[in-house]
Scaffold this motif. Sequence first.
Motif, short mmCIF file in Angstrom:
data_model
loop_
_atom_site.label_atom_id
_atom_site.label_comp_id
_atom_site.label_asym_id
_atom_site.label_seq_id
_atom_site.Cartn_x
_atom_site.Cartn_y
_atom_site.Cartn_z
N GLU A 153 -9.62 -1.30 0.35
CA GLU A 153 -8.66 -0.92 1.39
C GLU A 153 -9.11 0.32 2.16
N ASP A 174 0.52 2.04 -9.31
CA ASP A 174 -0.91 1.75 -9.08
C ASP A 174 -1.27 0.26 -9.03
N ARG A 175 -0.44 -0.59 -9.66
CA ARG A 175 -0.76 -2.02 -9.67
C ARG A 175 0.50 -2.81 -9.31
N ALA A 182 -4.98 0.16 -7.56
CA ALA A 182 -5.61 1.47 -7.35
C ALA A 182 -6.88 1.57 -8.19
N TYR A 183 -7.86 2.28 -7.65
CA TYR A 183 -9.14 2.58 -8.32
C TYR A 183 -10.00 1.32 -8.54
N VAL A 212 1.62 1.92 -3.55
CA VAL A 212 0.47 2.51 -4.26
C VAL A 212 0.39 4.00 -3.91
N THR A 269 -8.46 1.86 -3.30
CA THR A 269 -7.65 0.71 -3.72
C THR A 269 -8.30 -0.60 -3.30
N TYR A 306 -2.33 -5.39 -5.16
CA TYR A 306 -3.01 -4.14 -4.78
C TYR A 306 -3.23 -3.34 -6.05
N LYS A 359 0.83 -1.22 0.00
CA LYS A 359 0.00 0.00 0.00
C LYS A 359 0.86 1.26 0.00
N ASN A 376 -8.42 3.69 3.59
CA ASN A 376 -7.41 4.69 3.24
C ASN A 376 -7.54 6.00 4.02
#
Length: 579
Positions: free
Chosen positions: A493, A305-306, A335-336, A300, A536, A333, A297, A495
């Motif tokens: 996740e 992002d991935r 993102a988005y 990220v 995420t 993990y 994390k 955040n």
Amino acid sequence: MGDTEVKNEAGEKLSKNELKRRMKEEKKAAEKAEKEKAKAEAEAANPTKAASAKPKSAEEDISPNEYFKLRSLAVEELKVDPATHPYPHKFSVSTSLTNFLQEYEKLKDGETLKDVEVKCAGRIHAIRESGAKLIFYDVRGEGVKLQVMATANAYKSEEQFTVETAKLRRGDIVGVVGNPGRTKKGELSIIPTELVLLAPCLHMLPHLHYGIKDKETRYRQRYLDLIINEDIARKFQVRAQVISYMRRFFDQMGFLEIETPMMNMIPGGATAKPFMTHHNDLNMDLYMRVAPELYHKMLVVGGIDRVYEIGKQFRNEGIDMTHNPEFTTCEFYMAYADYHDLIDITEKLLAGMVKQIFGSYKVTFHPDGPEGEAKEIDFTPPFKRLRMFPDLEKCLGMKLPSPDTLHTEEARLHLDRICVEKQVDCPPPRTCARLLDKLVGDFLEETCINPTFITEHPQIMSPLAKWHRTEKGITERFELFVMKKEVCNAYTELNDPAVQRSRFEQQAKDKASGDDEAMFLDENFCTALEYGLPPTGGWGMGIDRLAMFLTDSNNIKEVLFFPAMKPEDNKPKDTEAES
């Protein structure tokens, strides 16, 4: 003129022709006796050659200890002469056993390609003697078997045939130089001009027919298990295919494969009891990682992002049929993405993997071992979904406390009463999270044979997951169960750094009340969240457990080459003889 009669030594009257015939027979008998005498003298002078004529099976009547001593002595004798050294540096293999079987499959019965020389190697598993000048060897390797038909006539010399075949025993690694051929009975073989001992097996090898049944021996001496039980290697090939498929899947989705530290000052990312180690130079205790989540994390946050990682985790917990202290996971993990996206990815990943490896969505599994009842696991998407609270209430036929009250003592007592009434065992500390976990284990997980998602866990069970967008007290989380066992855990996740800090503080209270598995407060991670983690989705899967279901293994030790074992206390060394 007629045949003249003469008398022999006994005074018989014989014709000249009859006398000649009899004298010829007597001369032949005398020559034969002379040959027999010379052979007996030669055998007395050279016992190695004499021994070669004995059937190899006679040696297996002796004890494994005695066999080891005799074989070790014989091997030491071979080391005296560099030409017969039993551990040569190199043997040039021109073809693998697999290629040999494919390339010469078209040979007709009785045909031998005398102008083609091949060199291959493998381990001798069986020796069958058909007299002194014809010996059959079964050589195995790469999961296949090739027959070696050694004849004195085809060998470079009859004398060397006798000497070199006398050296070989079951279990030896042998190099074979010879011609491809097919026996009159139709068996594809190699007819050797030379047999080279490459590495002798000093121990008596268990017979293929009986195999090694003792699981302790199989796990402790995995090399022996692989030699004798050829289906074992197939399990590890499937395991490798699982990992290979995962890598391709995530690479094609634009993920970056990463590596994160195995030793940490704080063991974060999962509720589990860690192993400890000590760093001498820094003079500080460190923890072996229980999960790589927090590092992922942070990356990220940093704009990658991935990310995904396939690696070892370490948890200082019990060893049983589905748990090993060190195990392999895949975590990613994204993102988005949220938990709905992760459910779709999980179905696509697993269904596609099973279909590619087995050509079908269905696999057979024996939960009680090979002798038990067979069950079918169907990976056809979409997978079944259960919502934790509503479906648990249905199974119990009772109302559970509201998820947003689970931090109260009243809710804890309510769950405690349900566990007592339903006879669900929960050792102390009897916290809400533990009581609920036991209820879910006994009533919901037991129904999950085919892949099933259990979704929307309460916040007290999910300190790193984001709260549900419409329902209070629960999180956007799911676990995937197959054959009643968890194989995957994922969530949207958390955040928000303020909420994350308060969740960590609750975990610290649980740790103070005696829960060894509760999480530590990780200040560095909270600081990273303050820089902004985009929305995420995070996901983790146990590769060992998935490999169990895909290789029909009901014990995790079957899919780990070298599983954790209790130390051997004063056990005799002859375990390999227990076949």
